[in-house]
Design an enzyme around this catalytic site. Structure first.
Site, PDB file in Angstrom:
ATOM      1  N   ASP A 108      -6.276   1.707   8.536  1.00  0.00           N
ATOM      2  CA  ASP A 108      -6.278   1.882   7.090  1.00  0.00           C
ATOM      3  C   ASP A 108      -5.777   0.625   6.392  1.00  0.00           C
ATOM      4  OD1 ASP A 108      -7.013   4.082   5.478  1.00  0.00           O
ATOM      5  OD2 ASP A 108      -5.710   5.347   6.733  1.00  0.00           O
ATOM      6  N   ASP A 159      -0.045  -1.615   6.125  1.00  0.00           N
ATOM      7  CA  ASP A 159       0.304  -1.077   7.436  1.00  0.00           C
ATOM      8  C   ASP A 159      -0.478  -1.795   8.523  1.00  0.00           C
ATOM      9  OD1 ASP A 159       1.904   0.731   6.221  1.00  0.00           O
ATOM     10  OD2 ASP A 159       0.532   2.438   6.434  1.00  0.00           O
ATOM     11  N   GLU A 192       0.835  -1.179   0.000  1.00  0.00           N
ATOM     12  CA  GLU A 192       0.000   0.000   0.000  1.00  0.00           C
ATOM     13  C   GLU A 192       0.879   1.240   0.000  1.00  0.00           C
ATOM     14  OE1 GLU A 192      -1.381  -0.045   3.970  1.00  0.00           O
ATOM     15  OE2 GLU A 192      -2.183   1.974   3.880  1.00  0.00           O
ATOM     16  N   ASP A 244      -2.299  -0.812  10.764  1.00  0.00           N
ATOM     17  CA  ASP A 244      -3.251   0.114  11.390  1.00  0.00           C
ATOM     18  C   ASP A 244      -4.615  -0.059  10.730  1.00  0.00           C
ATOM     19  OD1 ASP A 244      -3.061   1.220   8.904  1.00  0.00           O
ATOM     20  OD2 ASP A 244      -2.189   3.113   9.552  1.00  0.00           O
TER      21      ASP A 244
END
Ligand code: 0RA
Length: 641
Positions: A505, A501, A427, A503
């Site tokens: 997102d 990631d 990403e 997280d």
């Protein structure tokens, strides 16, 4: 069916020791999936009570201390003493394997639950259980610890007329060694699905783990009709009212809801058997497909839309633009296949065929306008498929010589041997940059995707495939046309690694990618080509040593158990892959000697898909809100390493 029930009907089978010895045999796994299964098992009992006509409201609470309460307003589990054991029926149901009313044969309804193992299994795998029954103008309570009664059943008089059952259980950390944290969205998705499948039952879900409790309530009077309406909400229907069939034959209950849309091309048929999503299909879906094709061809000829010399419309043509749900309830379901999500009962094929055939034929005769619209669409689909096939054949002939261009931003590996090659789907450009520098270029390729892929807040396939990022992905992997026979020999890499990631997102993007693989080419997941990279969350430095931690638990464990109490150390939290040095990324996440790679199983992809079919907001949510709500999706603790 709902005749008088007495305590003798509860069959006594065996004790609970085997459940604690081999929990996997009963709930599939002791990871996250098995943990969530406990809730489904208890809820299924209340759903059964609702299907028997005695319960309208089911409440599920995630309590602050980590336990779960499931309450209903049914008749209450019988609490009178059992003639043979001398124990209350409640105690028998809780402590004897397979002692649920549903195993009594003559008593009521169809058992739900993938494993249908009963609430005693939940009891066996819980640190404690507290059961409360309101019945006979009394309140009965009993507590159990690790499956064993902690006290006799107690009873108190009560004033109100209210009846029902409430079960609170605390999953046993000795069994669920990966933790006992429930994922809100996983449960919400399944509970909403259950509300659609059991129209009229109200399911209220409350998360009390935060200071401010979060409550959602699902109740769909229209049942699977509303489910279909929900799935087609952003599309343009070819006919307003949803075609609905309901009936029962030979003890098998069948419910089907169908709607064709103009601006949709792929078919979207969901199958359920005894409330279980049958991702691998089975005889109910086969019966439905057969009868749809046959009925539409018959009607098309009758209405002169097909001439005598014309070939029959194919099944795919008839189903183009169709959204539908079929839900069957089978007294003795046979689930087949590796994941036990394919319905095997052969009698169901014919039952669905005949029931749906009768109703559909009549419906189409009464609604000639709709009939013509659906047939015209199928005929167009037939012609378009012919034209597309010819076009594809020409493209193929060409591409034998010059293979389709690889996307510009792909940093390919030098090996041409797919078996040793892997591609990291990353990403963002900055993470892509670190990955390109850090990789072993002999066999590791990097494809950076921009977050854009992912602004797709709808289930509409055609939009997904027009997306540039998705096209790059298809070209880079060497995938063929959607839905066509999967040919592994075209696959350019045998490890497709999603690296996002750690997280919310990243979790969002991972969900979207898994959904994409699942829908576009399921065999990729089935055959085990899809993996998830696990970047560390923290780097902890102490003196000259450094450690990477991949979860909060690991970090806490390191600090509490490995470091002296007064140790000085420094924690760095990685906010994204882009923050890591290329060498760090290599060491922690890409180097096959030291990394953790999780292989995605079909249920995980199906779970991601469910999030898209039932969970993605009513109305289009702003992106930020979406990420906050759905971010922590996909609990990955169950995956293989
Ligand atoms: C069998 C018989 C009766 C109630 C139930 C099962 C029952 C079980 C559960 C589990 C969760 N909620 C439940 N509610 C009811 C009672 C039959 C009778 O009263 O005659």
């Amino acid at each position: 069916m709902t005749s008088s029930y007495s305590a003798e009907q509860i069959q006594v089978l065996e004790g609970l020791e085997p459940v604690r010895k081999r929990p996997g045999m009963y709930i599939g796994s002791t990871g996250s999936r098995g943990l969530h299964h406990l809730v489904y098992e208890v809820v299924d009992n209340s759903i059964d009570e609702a299907l028997a006509g005695y319960c309208t409201h089911i409440e599920i609470d995630l309590n602050a201390e980590g336990s779960v309460t499931v309450s209903d307003d049914g008749r209450g589990i019988p609490a009178e003493p059992h003639p043979r054991t001398g124990k209350s029926a409640l105690e028998t149901v809780m402590t004897v394997l397979h002692a649920g009313g549903k195993f009594g044969g003559s008593s009521y309804k169809v058992s739900g639950g993938l494993h249908g193992v009963g609430v005693s299994v939940v009891n066996a795998l819980s640190e404690w259980v507290e059961a409360t029954v309101w019945r006979n103008n009394k309140v009965y309570t009993q507590r159990f610890e690790r499956g064993i009664p902690f006290s006799e059943i107690t009873e108190k008089p009560k004033k109100q007329e209210h009846t029902g059952t409430s079960v609170t259980f605390m999953p046993d950390r000795e069994i669920f060694t990966n933790g006992i944290e429930f994922d809100y969205n996983t449960l919400a998705g399944r509970l909403r699905e259950l509300a659609y499948l059991n129209g009229g039952v109200q399911i209220t879900f409350t998360d009390k783990r935060e200071p401010e409790p979060h409550v959602e309530s699902y109740c769909y009077e229209g049942g699977i009709r509303e489910y279909v309406a929900y799935m087609t909400r952003e599309k343009q229907p070819l006919h307003q009212d949803i075609i609905y069939v309901q009936g029962e034959r030979e003890g098998v209950q069948v419910e089907v809801a169908l709607q064709w849309c103009i601006d949709a091309y792929s078919d979207n048929l969901l199958g359920f058997a005894n409330n279980i999503r049958t991702i691998d299909g089975g005889t109910h879906l086969e019966g439905l497909k057969t009868v749809l094709t046959r009925t539409m061809n018959t009607v098309a000829r009758k209405r002169n839309k097909l001439k005598e010399k014309d070939a029959n419309l194919g099944g795919e043509n008839v189903r183009e633009g169709l959204t539908g749900v079929i839900s069957v309830k089978v007294p003795e379901p046979e689930f087949e296949g590796q994941t036990k999500t394919k319905l095997g009962n052969t009698e169901v094929r014919g039952i669905v065929d005949s029931l749906v055939g009768e109703v559909l034929t009549e419906y189409l005769e009464f609604n000639p306008g709709i009939t013509d619209a659906v047939i015209d669409k199928a005929v167009q689909a037939f012609k378009a498929a012919e034209a597309a096939r010819l076009a594809r054949e020409q493209v193929r002939r060409k591409s034998v010589l010059e293979s389709s261009p690889l996307p510009g931003k792909l940093a390919d590996c030098s090996s041409r041997n797919p078996q040793e090659s892997e591609i990291f789907i990353v990403e963002g450009d900055s993470a892509g940059g670190s990955a390109k520098q850090g990789r072993d270029r002999r066999f590791q390729a990097i494809l950076p995707l921009r977050g854009k892929i992912l602004n797709i807040e709808k289930t509409d396939d055609s939009k997904i495939y027009k997306n540039n990022e998705v096209q790059a992905l298809i070209a880079a992997l060497g995938l063929g046309v959607k839905g066509e026979e999967f040919d592994a020999s075209h696959l350019r890499y045998h490890r497709l690694v999603v690296m996002t990631d750690a997280d919310v997102d990243g979790a969002h993007i991972r969900t979207l990618l898994l959904t994409f693989f699942y829908r576009y080419q399921r065999s990729l997941v089935d055959q085990g080509y899809v993996y998830i990279a696990c970047p560390p969350l923290y780097k902890i430095e102490r003196g000259r040593n450094h450690y990477y931690c991949y979860s909060d638990r690991e970090k806490d464990n390191l600090i509490q158990n490995e470091f002296p109490a007064n140790a000085n150390y420094n924690i760095q939290r990685f906010k994204g892959l882009g923050e890591m040095m290329p060498k760090q990324l290599w060491e922690t996440t890409m180097n096959s000697d030291s990394r953790i790679l999780k292989r995605v199983e079909i249920e995980d992809a199906a779970e991601a898909d469910r999030i898209f079919t039932v969970l993605m907001g009513d109305r289009v949510a702003p992106r930020r809100e979406f990420i906050e709500t759905y971010g922590s999706q996909l609990n990955l603790t169950d995956l293989d390493f």
